[in-house]
Design a protein around this motif. Structure first.
Motif, short mmCIF file in Angstrom:
data_model
loop_
_atom_site.label_atom_id
_atom_site.label_comp_id
_atom_site.label_asym_id
_atom_site.label_seq_id
_atom_site.Cartn_x
_atom_site.Cartn_y
_atom_site.Cartn_z
N UNK A 118 16.41 8.82 -0.76
CA UNK A 118 15.46 8.30 0.24
C UNK A 118 14.84 6.99 -0.24
N UNK A 119 14.56 6.86 -1.53
CA UNK A 119 13.99 5.62 -2.06
C UNK A 119 14.98 4.47 -1.89
N UNK A 120 16.23 4.70 -2.20
CA UNK A 120 17.27 3.68 -2.04
C UNK A 120 17.43 3.27 -0.58
N UNK A 121 17.40 4.24 0.32
CA UNK A 121 17.53 3.93 1.76
C UNK A 121 16.35 3.12 2.26
N UNK A 122 15.14 3.43 1.78
CA UNK A 122 13.95 2.66 2.16
C UNK A 122 14.12 1.20 1.74
N UNK A 123 14.53 1.00 0.50
CA UNK A 123 14.72 -0.37 0.00
C UNK A 123 15.73 -1.12 0.87
N UNK A 124 16.88 -0.51 1.12
CA UNK A 124 17.91 -1.18 1.92
C UNK A 124 17.44 -1.48 3.33
N UNK A 125 16.73 -0.55 3.95
CA UNK A 125 16.28 -0.75 5.33
C UNK A 125 15.20 -1.83 5.42
N UNK A 126 14.29 -1.88 4.46
CA UNK A 126 13.24 -2.92 4.48
C UNK A 126 13.86 -4.28 4.20
N UNK A 156 0.80 -1.22 0.00
CA UNK A 156 0.00 0.00 0.00
C UNK A 156 0.83 1.26 0.00
N UNK A 157 0.16 2.39 0.19
CA UNK A 157 0.81 3.69 0.18
C UNK A 157 0.74 4.33 1.55
N UNK A 158 1.80 5.01 1.88
CA UNK A 158 1.89 5.77 3.13
C UNK A 158 2.07 7.24 2.74
N UNK A 159 1.37 8.14 3.39
CA UNK A 159 1.49 9.57 3.11
C UNK A 159 2.05 10.27 4.33
N UNK A 160 2.95 11.24 4.09
CA UNK A 160 3.49 12.02 5.20
C UNK A 160 4.00 13.36 4.69
N UNK A 161 4.27 14.25 5.60
CA UNK A 161 4.96 15.50 5.29
C UNK A 161 6.42 15.27 5.65
N UNK A 214 8.69 6.66 -4.28
CA UNK A 214 8.48 7.84 -3.44
C UNK A 214 8.04 8.96 -4.38
N UNK A 215 6.89 9.56 -4.06
CA UNK A 215 6.32 10.61 -4.89
C UNK A 215 6.17 11.89 -4.08
N UNK A 216 6.60 12.99 -4.65
CA UNK A 216 6.42 14.31 -4.04
C UNK A 216 5.18 14.92 -4.67
N UNK A 232 4.29 10.55 -0.87
CA UNK A 232 3.70 9.21 -0.80
C UNK A 232 4.82 8.20 -0.94
N UNK A 233 4.75 7.12 -0.17
CA UNK A 233 5.69 6.02 -0.30
C UNK A 233 4.88 4.76 -0.57
#
Length: 117
Positions: free
Chosen positions: A75-83, A8-13, A97-99, A30-31
């Motif tokens: 940030x997208x690369x870091x998310x992938x590595x951390x997950x 799914x998608x996560x939204x944040x500021x 990751x969408x702005x 959005x992530x």
């Protein structure tokens, strides 16, 4: 067995970007994750510790979104590595990751970066 699992998608500021306005005011991002993982043992044993727990994945993504980056690529690369690090049963992961409404001086719905590992 390998199963695809969209999380799914996560939204944040957040405050990612190379412009002062993005760093000071922030933007909505959005992530989105899609994960292929070995989930046969989780299904057979009905054991959440053997699956990709979506709450843990959410928390991992949230943690990475708090680390400010100049680029969505970083940030997208870091998310992938951390997950990946959180779930050794992952075979493949795609993250986007969408702005939303980036401050470019004109109307643009969103800009996105999608990466797969």
């Amino acid at each position: 067995s390998t199963d695809a699992r969209p999380l799914g998608e996560r939204e944040c500021r957040a405050f990612h970007g190379c412009y002062a306005l993005e760093r000071n005011v922030g933007t909505v991002l959005l992530q989105k994750l899609s994960i292929d993982a070995e989930l046969g043992d989780a299904a057979q044993d009905d054991d959440v510790s053997k699956t990709v727990n979506y709450l843990t994945a959410y928390e991992v993504v949230a943690g990475q979104m708090r680390v400010v980056s100049n680029t969505l690529e970083n940030v997208t690369s870091r998310i992938i590595d951390a997950v990946y690090e959180a779930f050794p049963q992952i075979v493949r992961i795609t993250a986007t990751v969408s702005k939303i409404a980036p401050p470019l001086g004109g109307k643009l719905n969103k800009v996105s970066v999608t990466m797969t590992k």
